[in-house]
Design a protein around this motif. Structure first.
Motif, PDB file in Angstrom:
ATOM      1  N   LEU A  98       0.814  -1.638   0.459  1.00 31.81           N
ATOM      2  CA  LEU A  98       0.261   0.239  -0.228  1.00 31.81           C
ATOM      3  C   LEU A  98       0.378   1.363  -0.064  1.00 31.81           C
ATOM      4  CD1 LEU A  98      -2.973   1.306   0.275  1.00 31.81           C
ATOM      5  CD2 LEU A  98      -2.562   1.136   2.824  1.00 31.81           C
ATOM      6  N   PRO A  99       1.781   1.232   0.754  1.00 34.46           N
ATOM      7  CA  PRO A  99       2.550   2.823   0.982  1.00 34.46           C
ATOM      8  C   PRO A  99       3.473   2.842   0.205  1.00 34.46           C
ATOM      9  CG  PRO A  99       3.431   1.068   2.598  1.00 34.46           C
ATOM     10  CD  PRO A  99       2.074   0.372   2.123  1.00 34.46           C
ATOM     11  N   LEU A 100       4.001   1.686  -1.298  1.00 34.03           N
ATOM     12  CA  LEU A 100       4.832   1.777  -1.999  1.00 34.03           C
ATOM     13  C   LEU A 100       4.094   2.481  -3.305  1.00 34.03           C
ATOM     14  CD1 LEU A 100       6.824  -1.093  -2.312  1.00 34.03           C
ATOM     15  CD2 LEU A 100       7.739   0.787  -1.753  1.00 34.03           C
ATOM     16  N   ALA A 101       2.576   1.890  -2.896  1.00 36.20           N
ATOM     17  CA  ALA A 101       1.832   2.051  -4.310  1.00 36.20           C
ATOM     18  C   ALA A 101       1.420   3.651  -4.158  1.00 36.20           C
ATOM     19  CB  ALA A 101       0.691   1.138  -4.255  1.00 36.20           C
ATOM     20  N   THR A 128      14.049   7.418 -11.654  1.00 34.00           N
ATOM     21  CA  THR A 128      13.131   6.179 -12.338  1.00 34.00           C
ATOM     22  C   THR A 128      13.109   4.835 -11.371  1.00 34.00           C
ATOM     23  OG1 THR A 128      13.440   7.386 -14.089  1.00 34.00           O
ATOM     24  CG2 THR A 128      13.166   4.847 -14.561  1.00 34.00           C
ATOM     25  N   VAL A 129      14.447   4.813 -10.576  1.00 36.84           N
ATOM     26  CA  VAL A 129      14.924   3.368 -10.173  1.00 36.84           C
ATOM     27  C   VAL A 129      13.591   3.554  -9.263  1.00 36.84           C
ATOM     28  CG1 VAL A 129      15.753   2.234  -8.113  1.00 36.84           C
ATOM     29  CG2 VAL A 129      17.464   2.936 -10.325  1.00 36.84           C
ATOM     30  N   LEU A 130      13.529   4.305  -9.007  1.00 41.41           N
ATOM     31  CA  LEU A 130      12.149   4.925  -7.565  1.00 41.41           C
ATOM     32  C   LEU A 130      11.497   4.408  -8.145  1.00 41.41           C
ATOM     33  CD1 LEU A 130      13.705   7.987  -5.053  1.00 41.41           C
ATOM     34  CD2 LEU A 130      14.177   5.568  -4.568  1.00 41.41           C
ATOM     35  N   LEU A 131      11.069   5.142  -8.343  1.00 39.67           N
ATOM     36  CA  LEU A 131       8.840   5.294  -8.901  1.00 39.67           C
ATOM     37  C   LEU A 131       9.605   3.136  -9.937  1.00 39.67           C
ATOM     38  CD1 LEU A 131       7.132   6.099 -10.104  1.00 39.67           C
ATOM     39  CD2 LEU A 131       7.926   6.897 -12.087  1.00 39.67           C
ATOM     40  N   THR A 132      10.046   2.958 -10.893  1.00 41.28           N
ATOM     41  CA  THR A 132       9.636   1.768 -10.425  1.00 41.28           C
ATOM     42  C   THR A 132       9.827   0.240  -9.003  1.00 41.28           C
ATOM     43  OG1 THR A 132      10.905   1.836 -13.060  1.00 41.28           O
ATOM     44  CG2 THR A 132      10.449  -0.278 -12.006  1.00 41.28           C
TER      45      THR A 132
END
Length: 215
Positions: A77-80, A120-124
């Motif tokens: 949940l927090p990641l999303a 982009t690393v964090l977003l992916t």
């Protein structure tokens, strides 16, 4: 493993990397937009960030790190939410940003390239739709190989993913001189709307009944 088996496993992993990277999504849109606006190096830095994140998740699946898998499931949940918020932030920045002045040799600082890469690393990594699919694919592929080969699986997927981003950024970068300021603005605004749509779709799937029950 003999040489033929090693080569076959690497080729399978490389094709999986291509298949993971090729579908158009938020990262693909960012890569296209940055390649058009700032040149192929900016697009490649963006795409390579996704390749590294894919490889990290692949390593978790290939090596079967149960503690990490459990932690990822708990943090879904927090990641999303973080990923959706970041997508909305990027979309808002694209919508407001002026069209870049085109030049044959766009000037980019190393800091900007690293910022694109890290973002982009964090977003992916924050995309829950891909986390467990990566783990399942890597785990199944490594299970078919010898116990000493999960690193080869991860390497193959990284190379396949990186080849896609290199091809995409170079191809789009070659076309950038054909886009005047008006077309740049259209691509920029379209990318912003699409990224915001991806973010809202992610939130909708997560905050709906099915998403909440899974969380």
């Amino acid at each position: 493993m003999d040489f033929t088996s090693t080569l076959t496993l690497f080729a399978q992993a490389l094709l999986i990397g291509l298949a993971i990277a090729a579908p158009v999504g938020p990262i693909g849109l960012l890569t296209i937009q940055r390649s058009l606006q700032q040149g192929p190096r900016a697009g490649l830095a963006t795409g390579l960030g996704a390749s590294v994140a894919d490889a990290l998740y692949g390593a978790v699946g290939a090596y079967g790190v149960d503690a990490v898998i459990t932690a990822l499931a708990a943090a879904r949940l927090p990641l999303a939410l973080g990923g959706a918020a970041f997508l909305l932030y990027v979309a808002w920045g694209l919508w407001r940003a002026p069209a870049a002045q085109l030049s044959a040799q766009p000037t980019l600082s190393g800091h900007s390239l690293w910022r694109y890469f890290a973002g982009t690393v964090l977003l992916t990594l924050s995309n829950p739709a891909t986390i467990f699919s990566f783990i399942a694919v890597f785990g199944a592929l490594s299970a078919r190989s010898a116990s000493t080969s999960p690193g080869l699986v991860v390497l193959g997927v990284f190379v396949g993913s990186a080849l896609w981003w290199l091809t995409l950024s170079a191809g789009v970068g070659r076309l950038r001189q054909r886009f005047d300021e008006r077309w740049q603005r259209r691509v920029q605004r379209s990318s912003a709307v699409a990224l915001a749509g991806f973010a809202l779709w992610q939130l909708g799937g997560l905050l709906g009944p099915a998403g909440l029950s899974a969380a």
